[in-house]
Design a protein around this motif. Structure first.
Motif, PDB file in Angstrom:
ATOM      1  N   GLY A 224     -23.980  -4.931  19.034  1.00 20.81           N
ATOM      2  CA  GLY A 224     -23.148  -5.831  18.247  1.00 20.81           C
ATOM      3  C   GLY A 224     -21.922  -6.232  19.038  1.00 20.81           C
ATOM      4  N   PRO A 225     -20.968  -6.894  18.413  1.00 15.04           N
ATOM      5  CA  PRO A 225     -19.767  -7.327  19.133  1.00 15.04           C
ATOM      6  C   PRO A 225     -18.898  -6.159  19.580  1.00 15.04           C
ATOM      7  CG  PRO A 225     -19.533  -7.712  16.778  1.00 15.04           C
ATOM      8  CD  PRO A 225     -20.936  -7.279  16.999  1.00 15.04           C
ATOM      9  N   VAL A 226     -18.163  -6.372  20.681  1.00 16.89           N
ATOM     10  CA  VAL A 226     -17.236  -5.364  21.179  1.00 16.89           C
ATOM     11  C   VAL A 226     -15.864  -6.016  21.339  1.00 16.89           C
ATOM     12  CG1 VAL A 226     -19.037  -4.094  22.398  1.00 16.89           C
ATOM     13  CG2 VAL A 226     -17.727  -5.850  23.608  1.00 16.89           C
ATOM     14  N   GLU A 227     -14.845  -5.172  21.384  1.00 14.63           N
ATOM     15  CA  GLU A 227     -13.484  -5.652  21.616  1.00 14.63           C
ATOM     16  C   GLU A 227     -13.203  -5.636  23.103  1.00 14.63           C
ATOM     17  OE1 GLU A 227      -8.880  -4.464  20.515  1.00 14.63           O
ATOM     18  OE2 GLU A 227     -10.522  -3.849  19.178  1.00 14.63           O
ATOM     19  N   THR A 228     -12.924  -6.796  23.679  1.00 13.28           N
ATOM     20  CA  THR A 228     -12.669  -6.878  25.118  1.00 13.28           C
ATOM     21  C   THR A 228     -11.193  -7.103  25.399  1.00 13.28           C
ATOM     22  OG1 THR A 228     -13.168  -9.237  25.103  1.00 13.28           O
ATOM     23  CG2 THR A 228     -14.969  -7.719  25.588  1.00 13.28           C
TER      24      THR A 228
END
Length: 228
Positions: A224-228
C-alpha cells in the motif's frame, strides 16, 4: 577510545566501533558525528507506525539508536547480526544507549535453522565488518554461525511493520524464512540492492507487493502507500 574500540557519536547516540573497520562508510559517518543513511532511518521512523521493526545486518548497531527513538510504546526492534565481532560491538552500542526496546541476536537469517558458513575476515586477516557474508565453502576467514528463520525467531503474534535486510546477497533465503510473518503482517520490505520485484510478487503472490521507491541503495516494496 575505549579498549580496542572507538566510540562514535551523532545526534541519536553513541556507537561502539570494533577495531579494524574504522574506514567502513558507517564507521566513518558516526566517527565524524554524522548519521549513516539518514534518509533510510527517517523513512523507517516515519513508516513503522505501532508495529515492530526487523533489522538484519546490524553491523555495530549504526541504525539502532535512531530507530529505537522512533518506535511506538511497547514496539520492538528485532535485530540480527551473524558476525561475532560486529554482534559484540552492537551489544555495546545497545548498552551505551540503554536501548530497552531492542532484541539483538547473534544469527544469520535463512530459510532453515541450523548453521551457515559466514566469511568475517579477508584472506589477509583483516575484518570485513558490514560486508561479511554467507559463503558456500570453508576457507580462510570463514566461520560457522547460527542461522534462524524469522518465522521462529520473532513471535508470530508480534505485529511487524517493517522488514529491513542488509544481508549481502542472502535476501531470498531470509525472505523465505519469514514467509508467514510476511503473509500475516504484510510489512514494508526494505532490501539493500535487491531489485527483484518479480520474484517478490511471485513468491508472495496474493499480497500484491510493488516497488514503491528507493532510499539510498535500498529498494522499498509495499502492499500500500508509504510516507516518503
Amino acid at each position: 577510545m575505549a579498549g580496542d574500540a572507538l566510540i562514535g557519536r551523532n545526534k541519536f547516540g553513541l556507537y561502539h566501533i570494533p577495531e579494524g573497520v574504522e574506514t567502513r562508510p558507517a564507521s566513518r559517518a558516526v566517527l565524524s558525528g554524522r548519521v549513516f543513511e539518514p534518509d533510510t532511518i527517517d523513512f523507517m521512523r516515519a513508516n513503522c507506525g505501532d508495529g515492530d521493526v526487523i533489522h538484519a545486518g546490524t553491523f555495530f548497531g549504526d541504525f539502532l539508536p535512531g530507530l529505537s527513538d522512533g518506535m511506538a510504546l511497547n514496539a520492538k526492534i528485532w535485530a540480527f547480526e551473524p558476525n561475532p565481532g560486529s554482534f559484540a560491538a552492537a551489544e555495546q552500542t545497545v548498552a551505551l544507549n540503554g536501548l530497552a526496546n531492542v532484541e539483538l541476536q547473534n544469527a544469520a537469517l535463512s530459510d532453515q535453522g541450523g548453521e551457515v558458513l559466514f566469511q568475517t575476515h579477508r584472506t589477509d586477516g583483516s575484518p570485513m565488518g558490514g560486508v561479511s557474508h554467507v559463503v558456500e565453502a570453508a576457507g580462510e576467514g570463514v566461520n560457522r554461525v547460527r542461522s534462524v528463520m524469522l518465522d521462529y525467531a520473532v513471535p508470530i503474534d508480534r505485529k511487524v511493520s517493517i522488514l529491513q535486510l542488509d544481508v549481502e546477497g542472502h535476501e531470498k533465503n531470509a525472505l523465505l524464512g519469514a514467509y508467514h510473518i510476511i503473509n500475516i503482517w504484510k510489512p514494508i520490505l526494505i532490501l539493500e540492492y535487491f531489485s527483484e520485484a518479480r520474484w517478490i510478487s511471485r513468491t508472495f503472490r496474493n499480497l500484491r507487493y510493488k516497488a514503491v521507491c528507493k532510499v539510498h541503495g535500498n529498494h522499498v516494496y509495499a502492499t500500500g502507500p508509504v510516507e516518503t
